[in-house]
Design a protein around this motif. Structure first.
Motif, PDB file in Angstrom:
ATOM      1  N   UNK A 121     -24.444 -39.381   9.933  1.00  0.00           N
ATOM      2  CA  UNK A 121     -23.241 -40.188   9.969  1.00  0.00           C
ATOM      3  C   UNK A 121     -23.168 -40.817  11.351  1.00  0.00           C
ATOM      4  N   UNK A 122     -22.245 -41.731  11.561  1.00  0.00           N
ATOM      5  CA  UNK A 122     -22.111 -42.379  12.875  1.00  0.00           C
ATOM      6  C   UNK A 122     -20.665 -42.829  13.065  1.00  0.00           C
ATOM      7  N   UNK A 123     -20.280 -42.918  14.319  1.00  0.00           N
ATOM      8  CA  UNK A 123     -18.954 -43.435  14.657  1.00  0.00           C
ATOM      9  C   UNK A 123     -19.020 -44.058  16.050  1.00  0.00           C
ATOM     10  N   UNK A 124     -17.987 -44.825  16.381  1.00  0.00           N
ATOM     11  CA  UNK A 124     -17.903 -45.469  17.687  1.00  0.00           C
ATOM     12  C   UNK A 124     -16.997 -44.637  18.582  1.00  0.00           C
ATOM     13  N   UNK A 125     -17.589 -43.985  19.569  1.00  0.00           N
ATOM     14  CA  UNK A 125     -16.811 -43.132  20.477  1.00  0.00           C
ATOM     15  C   UNK A 125     -15.854 -43.952  21.339  1.00  0.00           C
ATOM     16  N   UNK A 126     -16.091 -45.252  21.456  1.00  0.00           N
ATOM     17  CA  UNK A 126     -15.209 -46.111  22.259  1.00  0.00           C
ATOM     18  C   UNK A 126     -13.899 -46.422  21.545  1.00  0.00           C
ATOM     19  N   UNK A 127     -13.728 -45.961  20.307  1.00  0.00           N
ATOM     20  CA  UNK A 127     -12.480 -46.188  19.585  1.00  0.00           C
ATOM     21  C   UNK A 127     -11.324 -45.366  20.160  1.00  0.00           C
ATOM     22  N   UNK A 128     -11.655 -44.361  20.952  1.00  0.00           N
ATOM     23  CA  UNK A 128     -10.627 -43.488  21.505  1.00  0.00           C
ATOM     24  C   UNK A 128     -10.146 -44.011  22.850  1.00  0.00           C
ATOM     25  N   UNK A 129      -8.838 -43.918  23.109  1.00  0.00           N
ATOM     26  CA  UNK A 129      -8.315 -44.391  24.396  1.00  0.00           C
ATOM     27  C   UNK A 129      -8.787 -43.509  25.560  1.00  0.00           C
ATOM     28  N   UNK A 130      -8.675 -44.049  26.758  1.00  0.00           N
ATOM     29  CA  UNK A 130      -9.093 -43.330  27.975  1.00  0.00           C
ATOM     30  C   UNK A 130      -8.386 -41.999  28.149  1.00  0.00           C
ATOM     31  N   UNK A 131      -7.217 -41.847  27.533  1.00  0.00           N
ATOM     32  CA  UNK A 131      -6.443 -40.609  27.693  1.00  0.00           C
ATOM     33  C   UNK A 131      -7.063 -39.428  26.944  1.00  0.00           C
ATOM     34  N   UNK A 132      -7.986 -39.699  26.043  1.00  0.00           N
ATOM     35  CA  UNK A 132      -8.647 -38.617  25.309  1.00  0.00           C
ATOM     36  C   UNK A 132      -9.991 -38.355  25.964  1.00  0.00           C
ATOM     37  N   UNK A 133     -10.155 -37.154  26.473  1.00  0.00           N
ATOM     38  CA  UNK A 133     -11.383 -36.813  27.187  1.00  0.00           C
ATOM     39  C   UNK A 133     -12.367 -35.998  26.372  1.00  0.00           C
ATOM     40  N   UNK A 134     -11.896 -35.397  25.257  1.00  0.00           N
ATOM     41  CA  UNK A 134     -12.775 -34.529  24.473  1.00  0.00           C
ATOM     42  C   UNK A 134     -12.433 -34.650  22.994  1.00  0.00           C
ATOM     43  N   UNK A 135     -13.460 -34.589  22.155  1.00  0.00           N
ATOM     44  CA  UNK A 135     -13.240 -34.517  20.718  1.00  0.00           C
ATOM     45  C   UNK A 135     -14.080 -33.375  20.155  1.00  0.00           C
ATOM     46  N   UNK A 136     -13.634 -32.886  19.009  1.00  0.00           N
ATOM     47  CA  UNK A 136     -14.387 -31.858  18.289  1.00  0.00           C
ATOM     48  C   UNK A 136     -14.904 -32.491  17.003  1.00  0.00           C
ATOM     49  N   UNK A 137     -16.161 -32.205  16.694  1.00  0.00           N
ATOM     50  CA  UNK A 137     -16.780 -32.711  15.480  1.00  0.00           C
ATOM     51  C   UNK A 137     -17.085 -31.518  14.581  1.00  0.00           C
ATOM     52  N   UNK A 138     -16.460 -31.493  13.402  1.00  0.00           N
ATOM     53  CA  UNK A 138     -16.732 -30.456  12.400  1.00  0.00           C
ATOM     54  C   UNK A 138     -17.671 -31.031  11.354  1.00  0.00           C
ATOM     55  N   UNK A 139     -18.693 -30.268  10.992  1.00  0.00           N
ATOM     56  CA  UNK A 139     -19.566 -30.628   9.875  1.00  0.00           C
ATOM     57  C   UNK A 139     -19.379 -29.549   8.813  1.00  0.00           C
ATOM     58  N   UNK A 140     -19.110 -29.974   7.577  1.00  0.00           N
ATOM     59  CA  UNK A 140     -18.889 -29.011   6.497  1.00  0.00           C
ATOM     60  C   UNK A 140     -19.734 -29.387   5.279  1.00  0.00           C
ATOM     61  N   UNK A 141     -20.066 -28.358   4.499  1.00  0.00           N
ATOM     62  CA  UNK A 141     -20.847 -28.562   3.280  1.00  0.00           C
ATOM     63  C   UNK A 141     -20.632 -27.386   2.342  1.00  0.00           C
ATOM     64  N   UNK A 152     -18.958 -26.550  14.191  1.00  0.00           N
ATOM     65  CA  UNK A 152     -18.363 -27.561  15.056  1.00  0.00           C
ATOM     66  C   UNK A 152     -19.022 -27.617  16.421  1.00  0.00           C
ATOM     67  N   UNK A 153     -18.901 -28.791  17.036  1.00  0.00           N
ATOM     68  CA  UNK A 153     -19.285 -28.976  18.431  1.00  0.00           C
ATOM     69  C   UNK A 153     -18.169 -29.764  19.101  1.00  0.00           C
ATOM     70  N   UNK A 154     -17.954 -29.478  20.363  1.00  0.00           N
ATOM     71  CA  UNK A 154     -17.022 -30.266  21.165  1.00  0.00           C
ATOM     72  C   UNK A 154     -17.838 -31.085  22.148  1.00  0.00           C
ATOM     73  N   UNK A 155     -17.435 -32.353  22.320  1.00  0.00           N
ATOM     74  CA  UNK A 155     -18.145 -33.255  23.224  1.00  0.00           C
ATOM     75  C   UNK A 155     -17.147 -33.950  24.139  1.00  0.00           C
ATOM     76  N   UNK A 156     -17.648 -34.415  25.274  1.00  0.00           N
ATOM     77  CA  UNK A 156     -16.829 -35.136  26.240  1.00  0.00           C
ATOM     78  C   UNK A 156     -16.974 -36.637  25.990  1.00  0.00           C
ATOM     79  N   UNK A 157     -15.893 -37.380  26.129  1.00  0.00           N
ATOM     80  CA  UNK A 157     -15.927 -38.813  25.936  1.00  0.00           C
ATOM     81  C   UNK A 157     -16.044 -39.534  27.274  1.00  0.00           C
ATOM     82  N   UNK A 158     -16.928 -40.505  27.322  1.00  0.00           N
ATOM     83  CA  UNK A 158     -17.045 -41.402  28.467  1.00  0.00           C
ATOM     84  C   UNK A 158     -16.630 -42.766  27.957  1.00  0.00           C
ATOM     85  N   UNK A 159     -15.328 -42.973  27.801  1.00  0.00           N
ATOM     86  CA  UNK A 159     -14.823 -44.207  27.192  1.00  0.00           C
ATOM     87  C   UNK A 159     -14.462 -45.273  28.234  1.00  0.00           C
TER      88      UNK A 159
END
Length: 161
Positions: A121-141, A152-159
């Motif tokens: 899958x893919x997404x644009x990490x730049x869709x998040x405002x500068x105020x959000x520094x981290x997101x969590x990505x859950x994968x389920x099946x 899940x993994x948590x990643x840091x945003x460089x927006x």
């Protein structure tokens, strides 16, 4: 060896049941590959033995998130790649990823591709405002037996440009 006493005949078919939930016979729940052998003898001494293999799938799929890597810094177009396996098979229609950021949540389907047992899958990490520094990505099946797993993994945003 387990001998079952109450066998019934329905439409010329012998039917017996083995209760694998009986804690007196099975201290731990069955999970994995097994063989079941049945021997039948008639009044003339003719014996027939049949063995069948079967798998009890008591657990959900194994999910390994390949990308993004835990605690990595992401920006722009970001791939979500997971390797998902299960002895019963993976129900591809249930493979999804969810983006969680400061109380908001978006969910997307993943598609098979990029190698054996891989889903992308893919997404644009730049869709998040500068105020959000981290997101969590859950994968389920879910597997074909109906068992679910989420990783899940948590990643840091460089927006910021």
């Amino acid at each position: 060896m387990y001998k079952r006493q109450n066998i019934v005949i329905e439409d010329d078919v012998l039917i017996g049941t083995v209760d694998f939930d009986d804690p007196a016979l099975y201290q731990t729940a069955l999970n994995g590959a097994y063989e079941l052998s049945v021997s039948v003898a008639n009044g003339r001494g003719v014996t027939r033995r049949e063995t069948r293999s079967f798998t009890v799938d008591a657990g959900g799929p194994t999910i390994t998130i390949i990308e993004p890597v835990l605690s990595s810094i992401i920006a722009g177009a970001t791939n979500v790649i997971a390797e998902i396996t299960d002895p019963s098979g993976v129900d591809a229609s249930t493979v999804r990823y969810r983006l969680l950021a400061q109380g908001s949540s978006e969910e997307f389907s993943m598609t098979p591709g990029g190698g054996a047992n891989r889903y992308t899958g893919a997404f644009d990490a730049n869709q998040y405002p500068d105020t959000i520094g981290q997101i969590t990505i859950n994968v389920s099946a879910s597997d074909l037996a109906g068992n679910d797993t989420t990783r899940e993994v948590s990643v840091q945003l460089d927006s910021r440009p």
